[in-house]
Write an enzyme that holds these catalytic residues in place. Structure first.
Site, PDB file in Angstrom:
ATOM      1  N   GLU A   1     -32.358  33.922  12.564  1.00 11.07           N
ATOM      2  CA  GLU A   1     -31.540  32.710  11.579  1.00 11.07           C
ATOM      3  C   GLU A   1     -31.411  32.222  12.902  1.00 11.07           C
ATOM      4  OE1 GLU A   1     -31.048  35.640   8.632  1.00 11.07           O
ATOM      5  OE2 GLU A   1     -30.606  35.981  10.314  1.00 11.07           O
ATOM      6  N   THR A   2     -31.462  30.664  12.683  1.00  9.66           N
ATOM      7  CA  THR A   2     -30.561  29.421  14.214  1.00  9.66           C
ATOM      8  C   THR A   2     -29.194  28.852  13.191  1.00  9.66           C
ATOM      9  OG1 THR A   2     -32.807  29.185  14.778  1.00  9.66           O
ATOM     10  CG2 THR A   2     -30.969  27.807  14.827  1.00  9.66           C
TER      11      THR A   2
END
Length: 288
Positions: free
Chosen positions: A46-47
């Site tokens: 995830e970002t």
């Protein structure tokens, strides 16, 4: 145009441990497609993209390499550690606007971060054989007294209890089947755990979310928030450590991680906070 991305390891137990996340500050001008492309280029599970909010201190959106998700625990921890490290906030309590709702985040003086999650919701109990077959194990290798159940504190996960660490470490999932079943039940993936632990913690876990491009994740905040709530619900069946819960994860990936979960129980109401330490702050640039 080059964009600066901060990277950290959330929930790190050691310098090699934790779950890496990317954090982009001042992301208001980015399109959905750009955020998805950036997350894919970074390649982490995830970002987080930090924006202005009219209803909270910050708005945060979360993208996997495949698509957007409503909430991400380890990327939230990463976000507020980066904001603290860059002098944009000081220790205190903040509100973040997410697609899972407006949630509070506590930034402690020792730089550890605790994030509020949604009140736990308990959903379907899933057929054990269906799940066992997709993990290439037998029903006999699961804990008899505990159900396979979908639980959410922001994201729906299938919680899968197995008998010991050896069984859990040996699991080689059929990822195509795990993806199919995750889609069937509208869940992120499987959070597989055992009550046998390495260091006297509450549980030892592995997390599989291939539907979202994540074969295995080394530390998952939302899944462990759901798991602590599940353990509290069924604590009369198996031993459960006093609160706060401490979850071991990532050891099968050689990324030792420790996730802390605090439950605040008042009558029938339950609040959930998830957090831990962060290590390895660094910067990278992505071409957009």
């Amino acid at each position: 145009m080059k964009l600066k991305v901060y990277t950290v390891n959330s929930f790190a137990k050691t310098i090699e441990g934790g779950n890496p996340a990317g954090v982009v500050i001042d992301a208001d001008s980015l399109s959905d497609e750009s955020m998805k492309d950036i997350a894919a280029a970074i390649g982490f599970s995830e970002t987080a993209f930090v924006m202005k909010s009219e209803s909270a201190h910050f708005k945060v959106r979360f993208f996997t390499p495949e698509e957007e998700v409503d909430l991400c625990g380890h990327a939230t921890i990463a976000t507020f550690y980066v904001l603290l490290s860059k002098g944009l906030i000081k220790p205190g309590v903040f509100l973040q606007e997410t697609k899972a709702g407006i949630l509070s985040v506590e930034v402690k003086a020792d730089s550890s971060i605790m994030m509020e999650q949604n009140t736990p919701s308990f959903y379907e109990i899933v057929n054990k054989k269906e799940i066992a077959d997709s993990l290439n194990i037998t029903e006999n290798e699961m804990i008899d007294e505990l159900p396979v159940q979908i639980v959410s504190t922001g994201l729906r996960d299938i919680l899968v209890p197995v008998k010991n660490i050896n069984i859990l470490n040996a699991i080689q999932p059929n990822f195509e089947e795990v993806s199919r079943i995750s889609s069937k039940y509208n869940t992120i993936g499987y959070h597989v755990f055992t009550l046998e632990t390495l260091f006297g913690s509450s549980t030892y876990c592995r997390n599989f979310a291939p539907l979202y491009g994540i074969s295995e994740e080394s530390a998952t905040g939302t899944s462990n928030g759901a798991l602590a709530s599940y353990l509290f619900k069924y604590e009369n069946i198996k031993k459960v450590h006093d609160h706060p819960f401490v979850m071991e994860q990532g050891y099968s990936m050689k990324k030792p991680s420790e996730i802390i979960v605090e439950l605040m129980v008042k009558g029938q109401e339950m609040g959930v906070k998830v957090g831990g330490k962060v290590l390895n702050l660094s910067e990278m640039e992505v071409e957009i």
